[in-house]
Design an enzyme around this catalytic site. Structure first.
Site, PDB file in Angstrom:
ATOM      1  CG  HIS A  17      -1.983   1.060   1.164  1.00  0.00           C
ATOM      2  ND1 HIS A  17      -3.174   0.982   1.852  1.00  0.00           N
ATOM      3  CD2 HIS A  17      -2.017   2.247   0.516  1.00  0.00           C
ATOM      4  CE1 HIS A  17      -3.889   2.073   1.622  1.00  0.00           C
ATOM      5  NE2 HIS A  17      -3.201   2.863   0.826  1.00  0.00           N
ATOM      6  CG  HIS A  19      -0.961   6.021  -2.842  1.00  0.00           C
ATOM      7  ND1 HIS A  19      -2.058   5.765  -3.630  1.00  0.00           N
ATOM      8  CD2 HIS A  19      -1.289   5.599  -1.596  1.00  0.00           C
ATOM      9  CE1 HIS A  19      -3.020   5.231  -2.885  1.00  0.00           C
ATOM     10  NE2 HIS A  19      -2.578   5.113  -1.642  1.00  0.00           N
ATOM     11  CD  GLU A 199      -7.737   6.602   4.339  1.00  0.00           C
ATOM     12  OE1 GLU A 199      -8.166   6.577   3.166  1.00  0.00           O
ATOM     13  OE2 GLU A 199      -6.644   7.108   4.648  1.00  0.00           O
ATOM     14  CG  ASP A 278      -1.370   5.591   2.548  1.00  0.00           C
ATOM     15  OD1 ASP A 278      -1.563   5.469   1.332  1.00  0.00           O
ATOM     16  OD2 ASP A 278      -2.280   5.901   3.347  1.00  0.00           O
TER      17      ASP A 278
HETATM   18 ZN   LIG Z   1      -3.752   4.690   0.022  1.00  0.00          ZN
END
Ligand SMILES: [Zn+2]
Length: 349
Positions: A17, A19, A199, A278
């Site tokens: 996970h 980006h 989330e 993330d």
């Molecule tokens: Zn994410």
């Protein structure tokens, strides 16, 4: 004997996970913005670029930084640097998101992006031995039609490392169900699927992603703790949650990382939970720091981390043979590290 942080550093890791646009180093963002005549939000020093006071300031920075990436070589550089950081944090296999629709508005073609990303992946594999796959994220704010156009491009490219698609961007106002047809077509074409859910949005978005989109993997998913029946279902069905402690403490309602945090409660309940980073530089973190937070703040024991890493292998999108090979090798490696970190006499004491 290993210290806790030596033990954590030496654990073989996956990153599932992460980006691409959220991984751009501040110095690189400044270089690319200068080169491509993009104005970044005001900041005194390069290292202060990612200092923000609220979600709006964060999104302004995120957009300006994403706007600065234009050529194939720009994409190669940010991909290479992201994977270099993964390798420095002992991640050996990475499935990362990127957001093609952010770049279309500047006239960047999908092929330009992928040419650069693949070159960065190849260079990182050669230099650091880190293997990776790409997950283009569908922007749920732009509607299913735009997502279908993106899917056409992904399928036309016929690149096997474009391994699946995700559902991404502002979650709470945009439930998953309108994307059911798009995800069905992606699955039929052989792509793997995952979705950001639970989330900032409710547990119903997790159930909706499983039912309407056919995902077996949920990115974040913290709101699952508000629905015990759904927790049981996710446990029974082996749904994998890719969790990110640092961002969970900012973007979810659970802002304190301790043994009561949903990530820990999910693991204690028997859900499959992995630790990931993330948008690391934007949240002043990296994968190693996320493991330290899992251990030091959430209270993940060595055995819980072992299970989490092995669950990650099983829930990854490697093929079955690769999963078996990796699981056997990593389990032995982790067992040896645990023995060195917690020798038997002290474990019994
Ligand atoms: Zn994410």
């Amino acid at each position: 004997m290993l210290t806790a942080h030596e033990f954590l550093h030496r654990l073989p890791k996956m990153e599932m996970h992460l980006h691409l646009e959220g991984s751009i180093r501040p110095g690189t963002a400044a270089d690319l913005a200068h080169q491509n005549n993009v104005k970044l939000p005001p900041h005194d020093r390069v290292e202060d670029l990612y200092h923000y006071n609220d979600l709006k300031e964060f999104l302004d920075i995120y957009t300006a930084v994403s706007d600065s990436v234009l050529s194939a070589d720009d994409f190669r550089r940010i991909t290479y640097e992201m994977l270099e950081s993964c390798a420095a944090n002992t991640a050996r296999y990475v499935e990362f998101f990127f957001s093609p629709q952010v770049h279309f508005v500047h006239g960047v073609t999908f092929d330009t992006m992928i040419d650069g990303v693949i070159a960065g992946m190849d260079d990182a594999k050669a230099d650091f031995g880190v293997d990776s796959r790409i997950i283009p994220g569908v922007n749920r704010e732009l509607g299913p039609k735009a997502g279908e156009e993106l899917l056409d491009m992904i399928l036309a490219r016929k690149e096997e490392r474009l391994i699946g698609i995700g559902l991404d961007f502002l979650e709470a106002p945009f439930p998953p169900e309108p994307y059911a047809d798009l995800f069905a077509r992606a699955r039929k074409a052989g792509l793997k699927v995952t979705a950001h859910a639970g989330e900032s949005g409710p547990a119903a978005h997790i159930a909706g992603s499983i039912d309407a989109l056919g995902v077996r993997r949920i990115d974040h998913g913290y709101h699952v703790v508000t629905d015990e029946a759904l927790m049981r279902r996710c446990r029974d069905e082996g749904i994998l949650f890719t969790c990110c402690p640092s961002t969970a403490a900012v973007t979810s309602p659970w802002t304190v990382l301790d043994a009561e945090h949903p990530i820990r409660r999910m693991a204690d309940f028997g859900l499959k939970v992995t630790i990931n980073s993330d948008d690391p530089p934007m949240f002043s973190t990296d994968l190693g720091e996320e493991y330290r937070k899992a251990h030091d703040l959430l209270g993940f024991s060595p055995d819980m981390l072992r299970r989490s890493i092995l669950d990650g292998i099983e829930g990854s999108w490697l093929d079955d043979g690769e999963k078996r090979t990796l699981a056997t090798a990593w389990a032995a490696e982790i067992d040896a590290l645990i023995a060195e970190f917690q020798p038997i006499p002290s474990r019994l004491a």
